[in-house]
Enzyme design. Structure first.
Site, PDB file in Angstrom:
ATOM      1  N   GLY A  11      -2.846  -7.091  -4.366  1.00 17.44           N
ATOM      2  CA  GLY A  11      -1.566  -7.737  -4.055  1.00 17.44           C
ATOM      3  C   GLY A  11      -0.884  -7.058  -2.880  1.00 17.44           C
ATOM      4  O   GLY A  11       0.328  -6.841  -2.885  1.00 17.44           O
ATOM      5  N   SER A  13      -0.528  -8.242   0.127  1.00 15.35           N
ATOM      6  CA  SER A  13      -0.072  -9.177   1.171  1.00 15.35           C
ATOM      7  C   SER A  13       1.436  -9.311   1.235  1.00 15.35           C
ATOM      8  O   SER A  13       1.977  -9.687   2.281  1.00 15.35           O
ATOM      9  CB  SER A  13      -0.700 -10.559   0.928  1.00 15.35           C
ATOM     10  OG  SER A  13      -0.446 -11.006  -0.394  1.00 15.35           O
ATOM     11  N   ARG A  14       2.112  -9.064   0.126  1.00 10.65           N
ATOM     12  CA  ARG A  14       3.562  -9.284   0.095  1.00 10.65           C
ATOM     13  C   ARG A  14       4.238  -8.189  -0.735  1.00 10.65           C
ATOM     14  O   ARG A  14       3.590  -7.469  -1.478  1.00 10.65           O
ATOM     15  CB  ARG A  14       3.883 -10.647  -0.550  1.00 10.65           C
ATOM     16  CG  ARG A  14       3.385 -11.825   0.254  1.00 10.65           C
ATOM     17  CD  ARG A  14       3.892 -13.156  -0.292  1.00 10.65           C
ATOM     18  NE  ARG A  14       3.274 -13.514  -1.560  1.00 10.65           N
ATOM     19  CZ  ARG A  14       3.916 -13.568  -2.735  1.00 10.65           C
ATOM     20  NH1 ARG A  14       5.199 -13.283  -2.803  1.00 10.65           N
ATOM     21  NH2 ARG A  14       3.270 -13.910  -3.837  1.00 10.65           N
ATOM     22  N   ASP A  62      -8.998 -13.230  -6.435  1.00  9.18           N
ATOM     23  CA  ASP A  62      -8.069 -13.333  -7.562  1.00  9.18           C
ATOM     24  C   ASP A  62      -8.463 -12.199  -8.505  1.00  9.18           C
ATOM     25  O   ASP A  62      -9.585 -12.190  -9.026  1.00  9.18           O
ATOM     26  CB  ASP A  62      -8.244 -14.702  -8.241  1.00  9.18           C
ATOM     27  CG  ASP A  62      -7.309 -14.882  -9.431  1.00  9.18           C
ATOM     28  OD1 ASP A  62      -6.798 -13.871  -9.970  1.00  9.18           O
ATOM     29  OD2 ASP A  62      -7.099 -16.033  -9.831  1.00  9.18           O
ATOM     30  N   VAL A  63      -7.548 -11.247  -8.718  1.00 10.76           N
ATOM     31  CA  VAL A  63      -7.931 -10.085  -9.526  1.00 10.76           C
ATOM     32  C   VAL A  63      -8.320 -10.468 -10.956  1.00 10.76           C
ATOM     33  O   VAL A  63      -9.018  -9.720 -11.635  1.00 10.76           O
ATOM     34  CB  VAL A  63      -6.829  -8.982  -9.544  1.00 10.76           C
ATOM     35  CG1 VAL A  63      -6.653  -8.356  -8.176  1.00 10.76           C
ATOM     36  CG2 VAL A  63      -5.518  -9.514 -10.112  1.00 10.76           C
ATOM     37  N   ASN A  89      -1.580  -3.100  -8.095  1.00 13.48           N
ATOM     38  CA  ASN A  89      -0.212  -3.565  -7.870  1.00 13.48           C
ATOM     39  C   ASN A  89      -0.035  -5.059  -8.152  1.00 13.48           C
ATOM     40  O   ASN A  89       1.065  -5.479  -8.517  1.00 13.48           O
ATOM     41  CB  ASN A  89       0.171  -3.262  -6.413  1.00 13.48           C
ATOM     42  CG  ASN A  89       1.400  -4.025  -5.967  1.00 13.48           C
ATOM     43  OD1 ASN A  89       2.526  -3.638  -6.273  1.00 13.48           O
ATOM     44  ND2 ASN A  89       1.202  -5.135  -5.260  1.00 13.48           N
ATOM     45  N   SER A 141       6.512  -1.245 -14.700  1.00 14.19           N
ATOM     46  CA  SER A 141       7.898  -1.694 -14.480  1.00 14.19           C
ATOM     47  C   SER A 141       8.804  -1.090 -15.540  1.00 14.19           C
ATOM     48  O   SER A 141       8.364  -0.842 -16.672  1.00 14.19           O
ATOM     49  CB  SER A 141       7.968  -3.221 -14.581  1.00 14.19           C
ATOM     50  OG  SER A 141       9.312  -3.649 -14.638  1.00 14.19           O
ATOM     51  N   TYR A 154       5.364 -10.642 -19.703  1.00 17.23           N
ATOM     52  CA  TYR A 154       5.357  -9.661 -18.611  1.00 17.23           C
ATOM     53  C   TYR A 154       5.602  -8.244 -19.151  1.00 17.23           C
ATOM     54  O   TYR A 154       4.874  -7.294 -18.804  1.00 17.23           O
ATOM     55  CB  TYR A 154       6.447 -10.054 -17.615  1.00 17.23           C
ATOM     56  CG  TYR A 154       6.609  -9.134 -16.432  1.00 17.23           C
ATOM     57  CD1 TYR A 154       5.721  -9.185 -15.362  1.00 17.23           C
ATOM     58  CD2 TYR A 154       7.675  -8.233 -16.358  1.00 17.23           C
ATOM     59  CE1 TYR A 154       5.878  -8.353 -14.254  1.00 17.23           C
ATOM     60  CE2 TYR A 154       7.845  -7.406 -15.263  1.00 17.23           C
ATOM     61  CZ  TYR A 154       6.943  -7.467 -14.210  1.00 17.23           C
ATOM     62  OH  TYR A 154       7.104  -6.647 -13.119  1.00 17.23           O
ATOM     63  N   LYS A 158       3.274  -4.802 -18.902  1.00 19.77           N
ATOM     64  CA  LYS A 158       3.733  -3.588 -18.207  1.00 19.77           C
ATOM     65  C   LYS A 158       3.754  -2.389 -19.155  1.00 19.77           C
ATOM     66  O   LYS A 158       3.502  -1.255 -18.749  1.00 19.77           O
ATOM     67  CB  LYS A 158       5.097  -3.845 -17.561  1.00 19.77           C
ATOM     68  CG  LYS A 158       5.028  -4.867 -16.419  1.00 19.77           C
ATOM     69  CD  LYS A 158       4.144  -4.379 -15.290  1.00 19.77           C
ATOM     70  CE  LYS A 158       3.765  -5.430 -14.279  1.00 19.77           C
ATOM     71  NZ  LYS A 158       2.876  -4.929 -13.217  1.00 19.77           N
TER      72      LYS A 158
HETATM   73  P1  NAP Z   1       5.530 -10.322  -5.194  1.00 18.82           P
HETATM   74  O1  NAP Z   1       6.485 -10.128  -4.079  1.00 18.82           O
HETATM   75  O2  NAP Z   1       5.567 -11.577  -5.996  1.00 18.82           O
HETATM   76  O3  NAP Z   1       4.034 -10.112  -4.611  1.00 18.82           O
HETATM   77  C1  NAP Z   1       2.960 -10.195  -5.507  1.00 18.82           C
HETATM   78  C2  NAP Z   1       1.687  -9.802  -4.803  1.00 18.82           C
HETATM   79  O4  NAP Z   1       0.626  -9.866  -5.771  1.00 18.82           O
HETATM   80  C3  NAP Z   1       1.321 -10.739  -3.677  1.00 18.82           C
HETATM   81  O5  NAP Z   1       0.709 -10.009  -2.638  1.00 18.82           O
HETATM   82  C4  NAP Z   1       0.322 -11.684  -4.333  1.00 18.82           C
HETATM   83  O6  NAP Z   1      -0.641 -12.204  -3.419  1.00 18.82           O
HETATM   84  C5  NAP Z   1      -0.382 -10.749  -5.290  1.00 18.82           C
HETATM   85  N1  NAP Z   1      -1.010 -11.456  -6.401  1.00 18.82           N
HETATM   86  C6  NAP Z   1      -0.427 -12.192  -7.377  1.00 18.82           C
HETATM   87  N2  NAP Z   1      -1.365 -12.678  -8.198  1.00 18.82           N
HETATM   88  C7  NAP Z   1      -2.566 -12.227  -7.748  1.00 18.82           C
HETATM   89  C8  NAP Z   1      -3.907 -12.384  -8.184  1.00 18.82           C
HETATM   90  N3  NAP Z   1      -4.206 -13.112  -9.255  1.00 18.82           N
HETATM   91  N4  NAP Z   1      -4.877 -11.779  -7.472  1.00 18.82           N
HETATM   92  C9  NAP Z   1      -4.601 -11.040  -6.372  1.00 18.82           C
HETATM   93  N5  NAP Z   1      -3.349 -10.866  -5.907  1.00 18.82           N
HETATM   94  C10 NAP Z   1      -2.348 -11.459  -6.595  1.00 18.82           C
HETATM   95  O7  NAP Z   1       5.645  -9.158  -6.274  1.00 18.82           O
HETATM   96  P2  NAP Z   1       6.282  -7.683  -6.127  1.00 18.82           P
HETATM   97  O8  NAP Z   1       7.699  -7.777  -6.493  1.00 18.82           O
HETATM   98  O9  NAP Z   1       5.883  -7.081  -4.857  1.00 18.82           O
HETATM   99  O10 NAP Z   1       5.538  -6.971  -7.352  1.00 18.82           O
HETATM  100  C11 NAP Z   1       4.385  -6.173  -7.150  1.00 18.82           C
HETATM  101  C12 NAP Z   1       4.121  -5.388  -8.430  1.00 18.82           C
HETATM  102  O11 NAP Z   1       5.251  -4.593  -8.737  1.00 18.82           O
HETATM  103  C13 NAP Z   1       3.865  -6.268  -9.653  1.00 18.82           C
HETATM  104  O12 NAP Z   1       2.890  -5.695 -10.469  1.00 18.82           O
HETATM  105  C14 NAP Z   1       5.203  -6.255 -10.366  1.00 18.82           C
HETATM  106  O13 NAP Z   1       5.053  -6.457 -11.737  1.00 18.82           O
HETATM  107  C15 NAP Z   1       5.685  -4.857 -10.045  1.00 18.82           C
HETATM  108  N6  NAP Z   1       7.132  -4.684 -10.122  1.00 18.82           N
HETATM  109  C16 NAP Z   1       7.976  -5.475  -9.393  1.00 18.82           C
HETATM  110  C17 NAP Z   1       9.355  -5.281  -9.509  1.00 18.82           C
HETATM  111  C18 NAP Z   1      10.360  -6.101  -8.734  1.00 18.82           C
HETATM  112  O14 NAP Z   1      11.557  -6.064  -9.086  1.00 18.82           O
HETATM  113  N7  NAP Z   1       9.989  -6.825  -7.698  1.00 18.82           N
HETATM  114  C19 NAP Z   1       9.842  -4.300 -10.367  1.00 18.82           C
HETATM  115  C20 NAP Z   1       8.949  -3.511 -11.084  1.00 18.82           C
HETATM  116  C21 NAP Z   1       7.601  -3.714 -10.954  1.00 18.82           C
HETATM  117  P3  NAP Z   1      -0.713 -13.794  -3.112  1.00 18.82           P
HETATM  118  O15 NAP Z   1       0.596 -14.203  -2.538  1.00 18.82           O
HETATM  119  O16 NAP Z   1      -1.851 -13.908  -2.167  1.00 18.82           O
HETATM  120  O17 NAP Z   1      -0.972 -14.442  -4.453  1.00 18.82           O
END
Ligand code: NAP
Length: 246
Positions: A11, A13-14, A62-63, A89, A141, A154, A158
């Site tokens: 993940g 990319s974003r 796709d993981v 991630n 998380s 979710y 986590k």
């Molecule tokens: P995000 O902005 O939605 O980005 C998610 C990333 O995961 C994207 O690069 C997406 O790629 C990739 N992804 C999703 N499904 C996938 C799959 N099946 N296979 C491969 N790649 C996949 O999320 P984020 O906020 O950065 O979160 C990243 C991590 O941090 C997650 O594990 C989340 O639970 C954790 N986290 C986030 C927060 C928060 O507040 N944002 C807080 C605590 C923990 P594509 O676009 O190509 O699908």
């Protein structure tokens, strides 16, 4: 510095993964930027790392799909050799109150957030164990610690990462490789943007530092865990959450 290390960021990319990939690349690591569908975004991350003098590849899979993950791991080995660091991630949310949550909503979040961790870690386990400074870093998380309304699926995934991290840390320890877990609070990414404004305001009231985390707050911790400096830390859960209690 991470010169000579090969890092796989799922993940990448974003959001948080993007920040981690750029941070590790800027410290000299070769980086595989995994993505599922955001191809243009993944290539932008690769360009950013290369423009700064580093080496990176975009690695689609796709993981949740074991065969795709195996193909990705081979692609990384061909490009950079055996990986040293895996950052699990990639993660998704499908938020609903538990009463309204279908089995499909439950299963898809399990398949990506835990199944993806199984697939990637299992495929790269020997690479990481045999690496001189092997590192497994799982992104959990604060929601896995506190629970959160509308996130039973979710939060379960986590929390699951805590037991997983502590167990594989034991199984990796003999080789000197480590496994740790980062548990961020609420981070400014697309995932948080999906949360309605009025709920975001309520969340901020619960954060002692009175702000959401930036991606840099998390990527700095991951860079430390990937480095030699963290060699004597394993099986740990590191909160990066603005002081939220759990
Ligand atoms: P995000 O902005 O939605 O980005 C998610 C990333 O995961 C994207 O690069 C997406 O790629 C990739 N992804 C999703 N499904 C996938 C799959 N099946 N296979 C491969 N790649 C996949 O999320 P984020 O906020 O950065 O979160 C990243 C991590 O941090 C997650 O594990 C989340 O639970 C954790 N986290 C986030 C927060 C928060 O507040 N944002 C807080 C605590 C923990 P594509 O676009 O190509 O699908």
């Amino acid at each position: 510095m991470l010169d000579g290390q090969t890092c796989v960021v799922t993940g990448g990319s974003r959001g948080i993964g993007r920040g981690i990939a750029i941070e590790l690349g800027s410290r000299g690591a070769d980086v595989a930027v995994n993505y599922r569908s955001s191809e243009a975004e993944a290539h932008e991350v690769v360009d950013r790392i290369e423009d700064a003098g580093g080496r990176a590849i975009a690695a689609q899979s796709d993981v949740a799909d074991r065969e795709e993950v195996e193909g990705m791991c081979e692609q990384v080995r061909r490009a950079f050799g055996s990986p040293d660091v895996l950052v699990n991630n990639a993660g998704i949310t499908i938020d609903k109150t538990f009463a309204n949550m279908t089995r499909e909503d439950w299963d898809r979040v399990m398949d990506v957030n835990l199944g993806g961790v199984y697939n990637c870690t299992h495929c790269l386990f020997d690479d990481i164990k045999e690496a001189e400074h092997g590192r497994l870093i799982n992104i959990s998380s604060v929601v896995g610690q506190q629970g959160n309304y509308g996130q039973a699926n979710y939060a379960t995934t986590k929390s699951g990462l805590f037991g997983f991290t502590r167990t594989v840390a034991l199984e990796m320890a003999r080789s000197g490789s480590t496994a740790n877990c980062v548990a961020p609070g609420f981070v400014e990414t697309d995932m948080l943007a999906e949360v309605p404004d009025r709920i975001q305001e309520k969340i901020i009231e619960r954060i002692p530092l009175r702000r959401f985390a930036t991606v840099d707050d998390v990527s700095g911790m991951v860079r430390f865990l990937a480095s030699e400096e963290s060699s004597y830390m394993t099986g740990q859960i590191l909160g990066v959450n603005g002081g939220m209690e759990w």
